[in-house]
Scaffold this motif. Structure first.
Motif, PDB file in Angstrom:
ATOM      1  N   GLN A  78       0.815  -1.168  -0.092  1.00  0.00           N
ATOM      2  CA  GLN A  78       0.078   0.133   0.027  1.00  0.00           C
ATOM      3  C   GLN A  78       0.727   1.173  -0.006  1.00  0.00           C
ATOM      4  O   GLN A  78       0.448   2.226  -0.890  1.00  0.00           O
ATOM      5  CB  GLN A  78      -0.988  -0.021   1.243  1.00  0.00           C
ATOM      6  N   ILE A  79       1.982   1.157   0.809  1.00  0.00           N
ATOM      7  CA  ILE A  79       2.734   2.334   0.745  1.00  0.00           C
ATOM      8  C   ILE A  79       3.328   2.491  -0.671  1.00  0.00           C
ATOM      9  O   ILE A  79       3.643   3.759  -1.225  1.00  0.00           O
ATOM     10  CB  ILE A  79       4.006   2.000   1.905  1.00  0.00           C
ATOM     11  N   LYS A  80       3.971   1.563  -1.276  1.00  0.00           N
ATOM     12  CA  LYS A  80       4.712   1.479  -2.520  1.00  0.00           C
ATOM     13  C   LYS A  80       3.423   2.150  -3.649  1.00  0.00           C
ATOM     14  O   LYS A  80       3.939   3.106  -4.341  1.00  0.00           O
ATOM     15  CB  LYS A  80       5.123   0.279  -2.885  1.00  0.00           C
ATOM     16  N   LYS A  81       2.191   1.768  -3.448  1.00  0.00           N
ATOM     17  CA  LYS A  81       1.331   2.321  -4.446  1.00  0.00           C
ATOM     18  C   LYS A  81       1.181   3.906  -4.056  1.00  0.00           C
ATOM     19  O   LYS A  81       1.017   4.627  -5.122  1.00  0.00           O
ATOM     20  CB  LYS A  81      -0.001   1.661  -4.081  1.00  0.00           C
ATOM     21  N   ALA A  82       1.118   4.190  -2.789  1.00  0.00           N
ATOM     22  CA  ALA A  82       0.769   5.547  -2.472  1.00  0.00           C
ATOM     23  C   ALA A  82       2.124   6.430  -2.928  1.00  0.00           C
ATOM     24  O   ALA A  82       1.859   7.374  -3.448  1.00  0.00           O
ATOM     25  CB  ALA A  82       0.518   5.858  -0.727  1.00  0.00           C
ATOM     26  N   LEU A  83       3.280   5.929  -2.612  1.00  0.00           N
ATOM     27  CA  LEU A  83       4.618   6.628  -3.039  1.00  0.00           C
ATOM     28  C   LEU A  83       4.628   6.875  -4.686  1.00  0.00           C
ATOM     29  O   LEU A  83       5.115   7.524  -5.267  1.00  0.00           O
ATOM     30  CB  LEU A  83       5.810   5.888  -2.873  1.00  0.00           C
TER      31      LEU A  83
END
Length: 86
Positions: A78-83
């Motif tokens: 989820q963090i990778k997608k947000a970044l």
């Protein structure tokens, strides 16, 4: 004799090493290496010595954002997608 740059120099440098990011953020070396391997942190690599160098201000902002997203309970995917939206 230490090869470490003084913290005052690191704080004003355009580029820093992963070890210097550890000193600036307090985040573990293995965590920063994981973020790099997961392409969450971007780096440049000098051809002559293959040392990875990170843009200090951009990378510090990204690490702070990752920490915030982790505190909010997001998973690594989820963090990778947000970044990717930044």
């Amino acid at each position: 004799m230490s090869r470490q740059r003084p913290i005052e120099v690191i704080e004003n440098a355009e580029y820093v090493t992963i070890g210097e990011l550890v000193r600036l953020t307090g985040v573990r070396y293995s965590t920063l290496k994981f973020y790099t391997e997961e392409e969450m942190l971007h780096f440049e690599q000098a051809e002559e010595n293959l040392t990875r160098r990170y843009k200090r201000s951009e990378t510090l902002e990204r690490i702070l954002l990752i920490k915030k997203l982790k505190e909010d309970g997001l998973s690594i995917p989820q963090i990778k997608k947000a970044l990717s939206s930044f």
